[in-house]
Write a protein that holds these residues in place. Structure first.
Motif, PDB file in Angstrom:
ATOM      1  N   PHE A  91       5.500  -4.900  -9.685  1.00 55.85           N
ATOM      2  CA  PHE A  91       4.301  -4.225  -9.175  1.00 55.85           C
ATOM      3  C   PHE A  91       3.139  -5.209  -9.244  1.00 55.85           C
ATOM      4  O   PHE A  91       2.895  -5.815 -10.288  1.00 55.85           O
ATOM      5  CB  PHE A  91       4.032  -2.981 -10.024  1.00 55.85           C
ATOM      6  CG  PHE A  91       2.753  -2.254  -9.693  1.00 55.85           C
ATOM      7  CD1 PHE A  91       2.344  -2.058  -8.384  1.00 55.85           C
ATOM      8  CD2 PHE A  91       1.956  -1.730 -10.721  1.00 55.85           C
ATOM      9  CE1 PHE A  91       1.181  -1.373  -8.089  1.00 55.85           C
ATOM     10  CE2 PHE A  91       0.792  -1.042 -10.437  1.00 55.85           C
ATOM     11  CZ  PHE A  91       0.394  -0.864  -9.122  1.00 55.85           C
ATOM     12  N   THR A  92       2.442  -5.384  -8.115  1.00 57.16           N
ATOM     13  CA  THR A  92       1.345  -6.348  -8.081  1.00 57.16           C
ATOM     14  C   THR A  92       0.084  -5.720  -7.511  1.00 57.16           C
ATOM     15  O   THR A  92       0.126  -4.706  -6.814  1.00 57.16           O
ATOM     16  CB  THR A  92       1.698  -7.593  -7.227  1.00 57.16           C
ATOM     17  OG1 THR A  92       1.539  -7.298  -5.831  1.00 57.16           O
ATOM     18  CG2 THR A  92       3.104  -8.074  -7.482  1.00 57.16           C
TER      19      THR A  92
ATOM     20  N   GLU B 258       0.819  -1.218   0.000  1.00 58.23           N
ATOM     21  CA  GLU B 258       0.000   0.000   0.000  1.00 58.23           C
ATOM     22  C   GLU B 258       0.851   1.265   0.000  1.00 58.23           C
ATOM     23  O   GLU B 258       2.053   1.250   0.275  1.00 58.23           O
ATOM     24  CB  GLU B 258      -0.965   0.021   1.186  1.00 58.23           C
ATOM     25  CG  GLU B 258      -2.156  -0.906   1.045  1.00 58.23           C
ATOM     26  CD  GLU B 258      -3.184  -0.397   0.040  1.00 58.23           C
ATOM     27  OE1 GLU B 258      -4.233   0.139   0.443  1.00 58.23           O
ATOM     28  OE2 GLU B 258      -2.949  -0.552  -1.167  1.00 58.23           O
ATOM     29  N   TRP B 259       0.194   2.405  -0.303  1.00 58.84           N
ATOM     30  CA  TRP B 259       0.901   3.676  -0.419  1.00 58.84           C
ATOM     31  C   TRP B 259       1.657   4.002   0.859  1.00 58.84           C
ATOM     32  O   TRP B 259       2.703   4.667   0.827  1.00 58.84           O
ATOM     33  CB  TRP B 259      -0.073   4.810  -0.753  1.00 58.84           C
ATOM     34  CG  TRP B 259      -0.991   5.193   0.377  1.00 58.84           C
ATOM     35  CD1 TRP B 259      -2.266   4.763   0.592  1.00 58.84           C
ATOM     36  CD2 TRP B 259      -0.692   6.094   1.458  1.00 58.84           C
ATOM     37  NE1 TRP B 259      -2.775   5.319   1.743  1.00 58.84           N
ATOM     38  CE2 TRP B 259      -1.825   6.151   2.291  1.00 58.84           C
ATOM     39  CE3 TRP B 259       0.430   6.844   1.803  1.00 58.84           C
ATOM     40  CZ2 TRP B 259      -1.881   6.922   3.449  1.00 58.84           C
ATOM     41  CZ3 TRP B 259       0.389   7.625   2.961  1.00 58.84           C
ATOM     42  CH2 TRP B 259      -0.768   7.660   3.768  1.00 58.84           C
ATOM     43  N   MET B 260       1.153   3.529   2.010  1.00 53.84           N
ATOM     44  CA  MET B 260       1.782   3.842   3.287  1.00 53.84           C
ATOM     45  C   MET B 260       3.242   3.387   3.349  1.00 53.84           C
ATOM     46  O   MET B 260       4.053   3.943   4.068  1.00 53.84           O
ATOM     47  CB  MET B 260       1.017   3.186   4.446  1.00 53.84           C
ATOM     48  CG  MET B 260      -0.332   3.825   4.704  1.00 53.84           C
ATOM     49  SD  MET B 260      -1.601   3.062   3.716  1.00 53.84           S
ATOM     50  CE  MET B 260      -2.118   1.756   4.790  1.00 53.84           C
TER      51      MET B 260
ATOM     52  N   PRO C   8       0.003  -3.957 -13.441  1.00 55.89           N
ATOM     53  CA  PRO C   8       0.558  -4.872 -12.442  1.00 55.89           C
ATOM     54  C   PRO C   8       0.308  -6.334 -12.820  1.00 55.89           C
ATOM     55  O   PRO C   8      -0.498  -6.631 -13.697  1.00 55.89           O
ATOM     56  CB  PRO C   8      -0.239  -4.520 -11.187  1.00 55.89           C
ATOM     57  CG  PRO C   8      -1.589  -4.118 -11.726  1.00 55.89           C
ATOM     58  CD  PRO C   8      -1.335  -3.479 -13.078  1.00 55.89           C
ATOM     59  N   ILE C   9       1.027  -7.234 -12.148  1.00 53.79           N
ATOM     60  CA  ILE C   9       0.632  -8.628 -12.233  1.00 53.79           C
ATOM     61  C   ILE C   9      -0.333  -8.895 -11.076  1.00 53.79           C
ATOM     62  O   ILE C   9      -0.293  -8.209 -10.052  1.00 53.79           O
ATOM     63  CB  ILE C   9       1.842  -9.589 -12.186  1.00 53.79           C
ATOM     64  CG1 ILE C   9       2.545  -9.548 -10.829  1.00 53.79           C
ATOM     65  CG2 ILE C   9       2.821  -9.285 -13.301  1.00 53.79           C
ATOM     66  CD1 ILE C   9       3.560 -10.666 -10.655  1.00 53.79           C
TER      67      ILE C   9
ATOM     68  N   THR D 221       2.782  -3.724  -3.600  1.00 49.32           N
ATOM     69  CA  THR D 221       1.409  -4.182  -3.848  1.00 49.32           C
ATOM     70  C   THR D 221       0.414  -3.087  -3.517  1.00 49.32           C
ATOM     71  O   THR D 221       0.410  -2.557  -2.403  1.00 49.32           O
ATOM     72  CB  THR D 221       1.081  -5.437  -3.012  1.00 49.32           C
ATOM     73  OG1 THR D 221       1.933  -6.506  -3.414  1.00 49.32           O
ATOM     74  CG2 THR D 221      -0.365  -5.868  -3.226  1.00 49.32           C
ATOM     75  N   THR D 222      -0.403  -2.762  -4.503  1.00 51.19           N
ATOM     76  CA  THR D 222      -1.542  -1.880  -4.278  1.00 51.19           C
ATOM     77  C   THR D 222      -2.763  -2.757  -4.021  1.00 51.19           C
ATOM     78  O   THR D 222      -3.175  -3.513  -4.893  1.00 51.19           O
ATOM     79  CB  THR D 222      -1.783  -0.978  -5.507  1.00 51.19           C
ATOM     80  OG1 THR D 222      -0.790   0.053  -5.534  1.00 51.19           O
ATOM     81  CG2 THR D 222      -3.145  -0.326  -5.456  1.00 51.19           C
TER      82      THR D 222
END
Length: 552
Positions: free
Chosen positions: A237-238, A163-165, A256-257, A185-186
């Motif tokens: 990036f997932t 996450e962005w955090m 992303p994957i 991971t987003t």
């Protein structure tokens, strides 16, 4: 694709929700930990925030013997304030909790570094941005300290940020430890969630959205900026579902994957133990309802629930309540239906008048005031759920077949009313409903079927889309129903849910048992035994990228 010719030697994974149960990411990480430990015993190291100053974390078991030599150096030479132990979840992985307060004094320097190196715009930051970014930066320093102490330069190491955090942690490692394969991971894009949460149509117009412009419009510039930079800079990036992958491609400008979320169901009771837990849960749910409403509830009442974070529109709480109001108007409805809204809100505490009634066995003969809420809220006059109940004139009268009970407390076993955990109550439900508008994955329906509780969700949930892929049958016969939802079909979704719940009230006991078995069968297709392979592919891809980068 990854060559998969390199064995992963160390995995660092960081999240705000390591040993800190806030939302669905806790479930992702804590249930995946066992699969990771099975394959990489004690070479998996989770890093979480040490926010436990006034009370002890219920999920962290400190052990001063683990990594003791490194800890001395990290404290003395790197000035890191850390505690080391194990996460009290299946697999018991090693965990490092880091106190990040010391980094606040360097905040401006850190933000300047991130701007100069990666174009992260922290100028208009507010809310939890500073706290998150100081923790993220601290995780990067922790990984660097560990990496250098153990001389891991020739090892295959991956660092995974959620996450962005944790975006600044990923960027720190990318800059200072280029041999490490980085993953980001987003679980839900910050700007996508904000667009949806502000009542704007996300899906019909997704291709037209300029994410940077929307970030400025919605005052999300800083969070969007760090998330976008991390997504674009990491080796791999997932995201968690196909629906969120489309969102990431448009809003973060990188495809992303997909690493779908699994579930570790070893802790779920089976056989006789399951039935005992189910009976106990139903008894507790009906007992609280009777004491709140002041009359007896039939034992064969259909118990329905929705749960999750208090995102009134995104989680479809508004649709759930609306569908219950429609159900009450069906004249053919014969059974009592008790609908529980188990969504933590801003509570003042458990109701003393309800506690007083629960201490007695006798069912009272009158309703309590506000006979639809178990805990007092601090904003009773401005709460979205209570306002909708009032608008629809839902009063929980004895003659009403449908009753709604709002449980606005975290169900951690000590809420003061049920004093049972969410899972210990979930097992007693006959049906769950999650009519999500914005739901990148959807652990709530996933957990539900794992506990043998049939569920209803939508095509706007990642898990709902996955079930459609697996061949969702129309109706509840396969233990789950996925309802088509878009930006504008609120009424159709509400009517569909109403009809499905009515169907459930007509099922015989034998049919209900078959439905619960079907739900469990479907859950078996979505556990980590099936899904962890996607993470192994992601690690291999990140390592390949790092190795290629270091050839230059």
């Amino acid at each position: 694709m990854a060559k998969k010719n390199s064995k992963t030697d160390y995995i660092f994974e960081t999240s705000w929700e390591v040993c800190n149960k806030v939302g669905g990411i806790y479930t992702v990480l804590s249930t995946r930990a066992k699969s990771m430990q099975d394959l990489h015993k004690d070479k998996v190291i989770f890093i979480g925030p040490d926010v436990w100053t006034k009370e002890k974390s219920p999920w962290f078991e400190e052990d001063e013997n683990i990594l003791a030599d490194w800890k001395k150096v990290a404290s003395a030479q790197d000035n890191l304030k850390i505690r080391i132990g194990r996460w009290d979840v299946p697999g018991k992985p090693i965990v490092i909790l880091v106190n990040f307060n010391q980094f606040y004094s360097r905040k401006d320097t850190i933000y300047a570094e991130m701007w100069n190196e990666f174009g992260v715009d922290s100028l208009h930051a507010y809310g939890d941005y500073d706290e998150s970014c100081m923790f993220a930066y601290a995780t990067g320093v922790v990984i660097e300290s560990f990496y250098k102490f153990h001389k891991l330069e020739k090892k295959n190491v991956v660092a995974h940020f959620n996450e962005w955090m944790l975006g600044m942690g990923a960027l720190y490692v990318k800059k200072h430890l280029p041999r490490i394969g980085t993953l980001f991971t987003t679980h839900a894009t910050s700007i996508g969630r904000s667009i949806a949460g502000n009542g704007k149509p996300l899906y019909n117009y997704l291709a037209a959205y300029d994410s940077d412009q929307m970030a400025r419009e919605l005052n999300m510039t800083a969070k969007h900026s760090v998330e976008k930079a991390a997504a674009q800079q990491v080796d791999c990036f997932t995201t968690v579902s196909d629906i969120t992958a489309r969102e990431c491609k448009q809003l973060l400008h990188r495809e992303p994957i997909v690493t779908p979320n699994g579930f570790e169901k070893d802790f779920i009771p089976t056989g006789e133990a399951h039935e005992k837990k189910r009976i106990a849960a139903r008894k507790a749910l009906i007992n609280v309802t009777e004491k709140l409403l002041g009359y007896e509830i039939e034992n064969d009442a259909l118990l329905v629930a929705t749960s999750g974070r208090y995102e009134y529109r995104n989680k479809g709480i508004d649709v759930f309540i609306d569908s219950m109001a429609r159900l009450e108007k069906i004249k053919q409805l014969q059974k009592d239906v008790i609908a529980f809204i188990m969504v933590p809100a801003w509570i003042d505490g458990p109701r003393a008048d309800l506690q007083e009634r629960l201490a007695k066995k006798k069912i009272p003969k009158d309703q309590l005031n506000h006979p639809y809420v178990t805990h007092w809220l601090r904003n009773m006059n401005h709460d979205s759920v209570l306002n909708q109940l009032d608008y629809l004139k839902i009063e929980n009268k004895k003659e009403d077949k449908v009753k709604i009970v709002f449980v606005p407390s975290y169900l951690n076993g000590s809420d003061g009313i049920f004093n049972m955990t969410y899972y210990d109550l979930l097992i007693g439900m006959d049906l769950t409903v999650f009519p999500s508008y914005y739901e990148p994955w959807g652990y709530t329906p996933h957990e539900s079927i794992a506990f043998s509780v049939p569920t209803i969700t939508t095509t706007l949930a990642g898990f709902g889309l996955w079930m459609r892929k697996m061949g969702d049958e129309r109706g509840m016969s396969d233990g789950a129903e996925v309802i088509k939802r878009d930006d504008y079909n609120f009424i159709e979704v509400s009517e569909d849910i109403c009809n499905r719940i009515f169907e459930m009230t007509t099922k015989s006991e034998e049919q209900e048992v078959l439905l619960r078995e079907s739900a469990l069968d479907r859950a078996g297709l979505a556990d980590w035994a099936h899904f962890y392979k996607y993470y192994e592919d992601a690690y291999a891809l990140a390592l390949d990228e790092a190795q290629e980068r270091n050839k230059i």
